[in-house]
Design a protein around this motif. Structure first.
Motif, PDB file in Angstrom:
ATOM      1  N   UNK A 199      -6.709 -41.367  -1.659  1.00 17.43           N
ATOM      2  CA  UNK A 199      -5.593 -42.151  -2.206  1.00 17.43           C
ATOM      3  C   UNK A 199      -4.299 -41.344  -2.167  1.00 17.43           C
ATOM      4  N   UNK A 200      -4.396 -40.039  -2.440  1.00 15.65           N
ATOM      5  CA  UNK A 200      -3.210 -39.175  -2.350  1.00 15.65           C
ATOM      6  C   UNK A 200      -2.695 -39.128  -0.916  1.00 15.65           C
ATOM      7  N   UNK A 201      -3.610 -39.110   0.056  1.00 16.37           N
ATOM      8  CA  UNK A 201      -3.214 -39.098   1.480  1.00 16.37           C
ATOM      9  C   UNK A 201      -2.453 -40.368   1.832  1.00 16.37           C
ATOM     10  N   UNK A 247       0.980 -40.400   0.482  1.00 11.69           N
ATOM     11  CA  UNK A 247       1.759 -39.286   1.008  1.00 11.69           C
ATOM     12  C   UNK A 247       2.095 -38.294  -0.108  1.00 11.69           C
ATOM     13  N   UNK A 248       1.150 -38.128  -1.027  1.00 12.15           N
ATOM     14  CA  UNK A 248       1.256 -37.176  -2.124  1.00 12.15           C
ATOM     15  C   UNK A 248       0.596 -35.889  -1.647  1.00 12.15           C
ATOM     16  N   UNK A 249       1.380 -35.036  -1.007  1.00 13.21           N
ATOM     17  CA  UNK A 249       0.845 -33.816  -0.406  1.00 13.21           C
ATOM     18  C   UNK A 249       0.189 -32.914  -1.447  1.00 13.21           C
ATOM     19  N   UNK A 250       0.795 -32.779  -2.595  1.00 17.00           N
ATOM     20  CA  UNK A 250       0.226 -31.933  -3.646  1.00 17.00           C
ATOM     21  C   UNK A 250      -1.108 -32.499  -4.136  1.00 17.00           C
ATOM     22  N   UNK A 251      -1.205 -33.802  -4.313  1.00  9.89           N
ATOM     23  CA  UNK A 251      -2.450 -34.427  -4.746  1.00  9.89           C
ATOM     24  C   UNK A 251      -3.546 -34.294  -3.708  1.00  9.89           C
ATOM     25  N   UNK A 288       0.917 -41.449   9.412  1.00  7.19           N
ATOM     26  CA  UNK A 288       0.907 -42.129   8.113  1.00  7.19           C
ATOM     27  C   UNK A 288      -0.260 -43.106   8.116  1.00  7.19           C
ATOM     28  N   UNK A 289      -1.003 -43.156   7.013  1.00  8.59           N
ATOM     29  CA  UNK A 289      -2.166 -44.033   6.927  1.00  8.59           C
ATOM     30  C   UNK A 289      -1.959 -45.050   5.812  1.00  8.59           C
ATOM     31  N   UNK A 290      -2.676 -46.184   5.924  1.00 11.02           N
ATOM     32  CA  UNK A 290      -2.512 -47.231   4.929  1.00 11.02           C
ATOM     33  C   UNK A 290      -3.812 -47.629   4.228  1.00 11.02           C
ATOM     34  N   UNK A 291      -4.953 -47.115   4.695  1.00 10.99           N
ATOM     35  CA  UNK A 291      -6.225 -47.389   4.017  1.00 10.99           C
ATOM     36  C   UNK A 291      -7.275 -46.423   4.532  1.00 10.99           C
ATOM     37  N   UNK A 292      -8.422 -46.436   3.860  1.00  6.77           N
ATOM     38  CA  UNK A 292      -9.509 -45.533   4.247  1.00  6.77           C
ATOM     39  C   UNK A 292     -10.845 -46.139   3.842  1.00  6.77           C
TER      40      UNK A 292
END
Length: 126
Positions: free
Chosen positions: A17-19, A22-26, A49-53
């Protein structure tokens, strides 16, 4: 596919979810320095950039787990394979790499150059 322990599943979902956000620290809080190096080496460019996993596969390996996460950039997917290990209390990624399929389009020269320069600035002490 093996079911993951609840706390590991939470860590995997939190990192993915952090990915997406775009929450690099998370995202990075779950990575050991070795995992950062192996992941950076496998992308060789700016990660898309990704939108789901989704979790594509998960298997135990001794006390560790190998987890394949399929990330989607638009409708194209790619897999990042991570080895999760307990480091004290939390689960941490000790190795991660993007898996490349035959015929996958690799990052171009400009993307690799920008990532190389950005990586140098990111690893500088503050």
């Amino acid at each position: 596919m093996t079911e993951l322990p609840a706390d590991l599943q939470q860590a995997v979902d939190d990192q993915a979810q952090a990915r997406i956000a775009m929450n690099l620290q998370g995202f990075a809080k779950y990575l050991t320095p070795e995992a950062v190096d192996s992941l950076r080496a496998s992308f060789q460019g700016i990660p898309p950039r990704v939108n789901r996993y989704d979790v594509a596969a998960a298997e135990p390996l001794g006390a560790d787990f190998i987890v394949d996460i399929r990330y989607y950039a638009r409708d194209d997917g790619f897999i990042v394979r991570s080895r999760w290990s307990r480091r004290g209390d939390p689960w941490m990624v000790v190795h991660a790499e993007r898996l490349w399929a035959e015929g996958d389009k690799r990052p171009g020269f400009l993307s690799r150059l920008v990532a190389s320069i950005a990586g140098r600035f990111a690893s500088r002490p503050r």
